[in-house]
Scaffold this motif. Structure first.
Motif, PDB file in Angstrom:
ATOM      1  N   SER A   1     -41.096  54.150 -14.296  1.00 41.73           N
ATOM      2  CA  SER A   1     -40.283  55.183 -14.949  1.00 41.73           C
ATOM      3  C   SER A   1     -38.990  54.562 -15.444  1.00 41.73           C
ATOM      4  CB  SER A   1     -39.962  56.298 -13.958  1.00 41.73           C
ATOM      5  OG  SER A   1     -38.949  55.864 -13.069  1.00 41.73           O
ATOM      6  N   PHE A   2     -38.362  55.240 -16.354  1.00 37.79           N
ATOM      7  CA  PHE A   2     -37.089  54.760 -16.881  1.00 37.79           C
ATOM      8  C   PHE A   2     -36.080  54.596 -15.733  1.00 37.79           C
ATOM      9  CE2 PHE A   2     -32.829  55.318 -18.505  1.00 37.79           C
ATOM     10  CZ  PHE A   2     -32.823  54.457 -19.592  1.00 37.79           C
ATOM     11  N   SER A   3     -36.022  55.592 -14.857  1.00 39.14           N
ATOM     12  CA  SER A   3     -35.041  55.529 -13.763  1.00 39.14           C
ATOM     13  C   SER A   3     -35.268  54.298 -12.890  1.00 39.14           C
ATOM     14  CB  SER A   3     -35.114  56.787 -12.895  1.00 39.14           C
ATOM     15  OG  SER A   3     -34.996  57.933 -13.690  1.00 39.14           O
TER      16      SER A   3
ATOM     17  N   ARG B   1     -35.093  64.183 -24.274  1.00 36.48           N
ATOM     18  CA  ARG B   1     -34.039  63.581 -23.452  1.00 36.48           C
ATOM     19  C   ARG B   1     -33.515  62.280 -24.043  1.00 36.48           C
ATOM     20  NH1 ARG B   1     -36.298  62.904 -17.479  1.00 36.48           N
ATOM     21  NH2 ARG B   1     -37.931  61.662 -18.485  1.00 36.48           N
TER      22      ARG B   1
ATOM     23  N   ARG C   1     -32.059  58.875 -22.730  1.00 38.69           N
ATOM     24  CA  ARG C   1     -32.005  58.130 -21.482  1.00 38.69           C
ATOM     25  C   ARG C   1     -30.917  57.077 -21.611  1.00 38.69           C
ATOM     26  NH1 ARG C   1     -36.493  59.234 -18.538  1.00 38.69           N
ATOM     27  NH2 ARG C   1     -34.895  59.202 -16.926  1.00 38.69           N
TER      28      ARG C   1
ATOM     29  N   GLU D   1     -36.479  60.233 -25.738  1.00 37.92           N
ATOM     30  CA  GLU D   1     -37.850  60.553 -25.334  1.00 37.92           C
ATOM     31  C   GLU D   1     -38.191  62.026 -25.574  1.00 37.92           C
ATOM     32  OE1 GLU D   1     -38.534  57.594 -21.505  1.00 37.92           O
ATOM     33  OE2 GLU D   1     -38.051  59.687 -21.135  1.00 37.92           O
TER      34      GLU D   1
ATOM     35  N   SER E   1     -35.252  62.223 -12.512  1.00 38.03           N
ATOM     36  CA  SER E   1     -36.465  61.463 -12.811  1.00 38.03           C
ATOM     37  C   SER E   1     -37.684  62.384 -12.723  1.00 38.03           C
ATOM     38  CB  SER E   1     -36.612  60.321 -11.803  1.00 38.03           C
ATOM     39  OG  SER E   1     -37.931  59.830 -11.839  1.00 38.03           O
ATOM     40  N   ILE E   2     -38.408  62.471 -13.823  1.00 37.10           N
ATOM     41  CA  ILE E   2     -39.614  63.307 -13.829  1.00 37.10           C
ATOM     42  C   ILE E   2     -40.667  62.715 -12.885  1.00 37.10           C
ATOM     43  CG2 ILE E   2     -41.553  64.133 -15.246  1.00 37.10           C
ATOM     44  CD1 ILE E   2     -39.634  64.570 -17.537  1.00 37.10           C
ATOM     45  N   TYR E   3     -40.793  61.384 -12.877  1.00 35.87           N
ATOM     46  CA  TYR E   3     -41.790  60.761 -12.002  1.00 35.87           C
ATOM     47  C   TYR E   3     -41.464  61.023 -10.526  1.00 35.87           C
ATOM     48  CZ  TYR E   3     -44.139  58.237 -15.822  1.00 35.87           C
ATOM     49  OH  TYR E   3     -44.853  57.907 -16.952  1.00 35.87           O
TER      50      TYR E   3
ATOM     51  N   ARG F   1     -46.793  57.022 -24.963  1.00 31.17           N
ATOM     52  CA  ARG F   1     -47.471  56.806 -23.684  1.00 31.17           C
ATOM     53  C   ARG F   1     -48.228  58.079 -23.285  1.00 31.17           C
ATOM     54  NH1 ARG F   1     -44.573  55.041 -17.977  1.00 31.17           N
ATOM     55  NH2 ARG F   1     -44.181  53.082 -19.043  1.00 31.17           N
TER      56      ARG F   1
ATOM     57  N   GLU G   1     -48.817  63.589 -18.956  1.00 33.64           N
ATOM     58  CA  GLU G   1     -47.782  63.658 -19.994  1.00 33.64           C
ATOM     59  C   GLU G   1     -48.205  62.893 -21.245  1.00 33.64           C
ATOM     60  OE1 GLU G   1     -44.213  61.407 -18.843  1.00 33.64           O
ATOM     61  OE2 GLU G   1     -45.379  59.573 -18.730  1.00 33.64           O
TER      62      GLU G   1
END
Ligand code: 16G
Length: 247
Positions: A90-92, A135, A137, A147, A167-169, A213, A224
């Motif tokens: 994830s991005f985070s 969003r 980021r 995103e 964080s969505i994940y 993705r 997603e």
């Protein structure tokens, strides 16, 4: 900052500025994070036109030597962010792994009805509810990606704008205890246009990487569909490869 410019040489001035600045950066006279003089200051200092300076600076920004920050100026780049392409991260996580602080600017959060192509991609029937999330980021306050995500609502009970700001994940894995499995990702080159420019602090037509993705849970259910825009001057994607048996 001292550049040597010779107007009698048959070498375009913008190219001389470009090469001169690269040299100062490579020698360490200009250091990562240093503010470079404004376009106006450079025009005055070297008696050259704004267009010439702009061309040189644009090329240096596009090649990743300099970074423009709106309202702040142009700085020597700290190097492009290297992003591996192996794990479904994830991005985070990616930003934290680099010692940077991830944050999110939520531009839009809504529940919509899936139209055909999206419904099909998410394995849903038409009109099924999906979350649409837009969003920006950021890493250490610098916008790194824009995103647009579509998530199957039936998989995400209690999902909210607040969760999308984090964080969505993490929400999916820690709160909902679902397991993210694999993803299919497509990367292509593109140019920044429309609102993307303002959002990512880029000029119209600046190079960007477009990434799409599609992520699945371990049971194969699509979670997603995400379209991300990454500024070409801030990112490079790295993949390690292995030679397979020659065909
Ligand atoms: C990454 C993913 C994106 C995912 C997001 C979750 C790419 C190209 N995209 O940005 O698909 O939704 O991470 O990040 O890597 P989060 O858990 O920090 O919200």
């Amino acid at each position: 900052m001292q550049l040597t410019i010779n107007k009698n040489l048959p070498i375009p001035i913008y190219y001389q500025i470009e090469e001169g600045m690269k040299e100062l950066i490579e020698q360490g006279s200009l250091k990562p994070g240093d503010l470079i003089p404004s376009e106006r200051e450079l025009c005055e200092a070297y008696g050259i036109s704004r267009m010439t300076v702009r061309q040189a600076v644009n090329n240096l920004v596009n090649d990743g030597y300099l970074v423009r920050q709106q309202g702040r100026g142009t700085f020597v780049s700290k190097g492009k962010m290297e992003q591996g392409l192996r794990g479904v991260t994830s991005f985070s996580e990616d930003m934290r792994a680099r010692g940077m602080v991830p944050s999110t600017k939520l531009l839009h959060f809504g529940l919509i009805r899936a139209k055909k192509p999206l419904a099909e991609k998410l394995g849903l029937s038409e009109e099924a509810p999906i979350y649409e999330v837009k969003r920006v980021r950021l890493a250490d306050g610098i916008p790194m990606a824009y995103e647009i995500s579509y998530l199957s609502a039936s998989l995400l009970p209690g999902f909210s704008a607040e969760a999308a700001e984090g964080s969505i994940y993490e929400y999916v894995e820690n709160i909902l205890q679902l397991k993210i499995g694999n993803a299919h990702q497509v990367l292509e080159a593109s140019l920044a246009r429309g609102s993307e420019c303002e959002i990512l602090e880029l000029e119209q037509g600046a190079p960007v990487l477009l990434i799409q993705r599609k992520t699945y849970l371990t049971d194969g259910v699509p979670l997603e569909i995400v379209k991300s825009v990454y500024p070409g001057d801030r990112y490079k994607f790295v993949i390690d490869m292995q030679r397979t048996e020659p065909r």
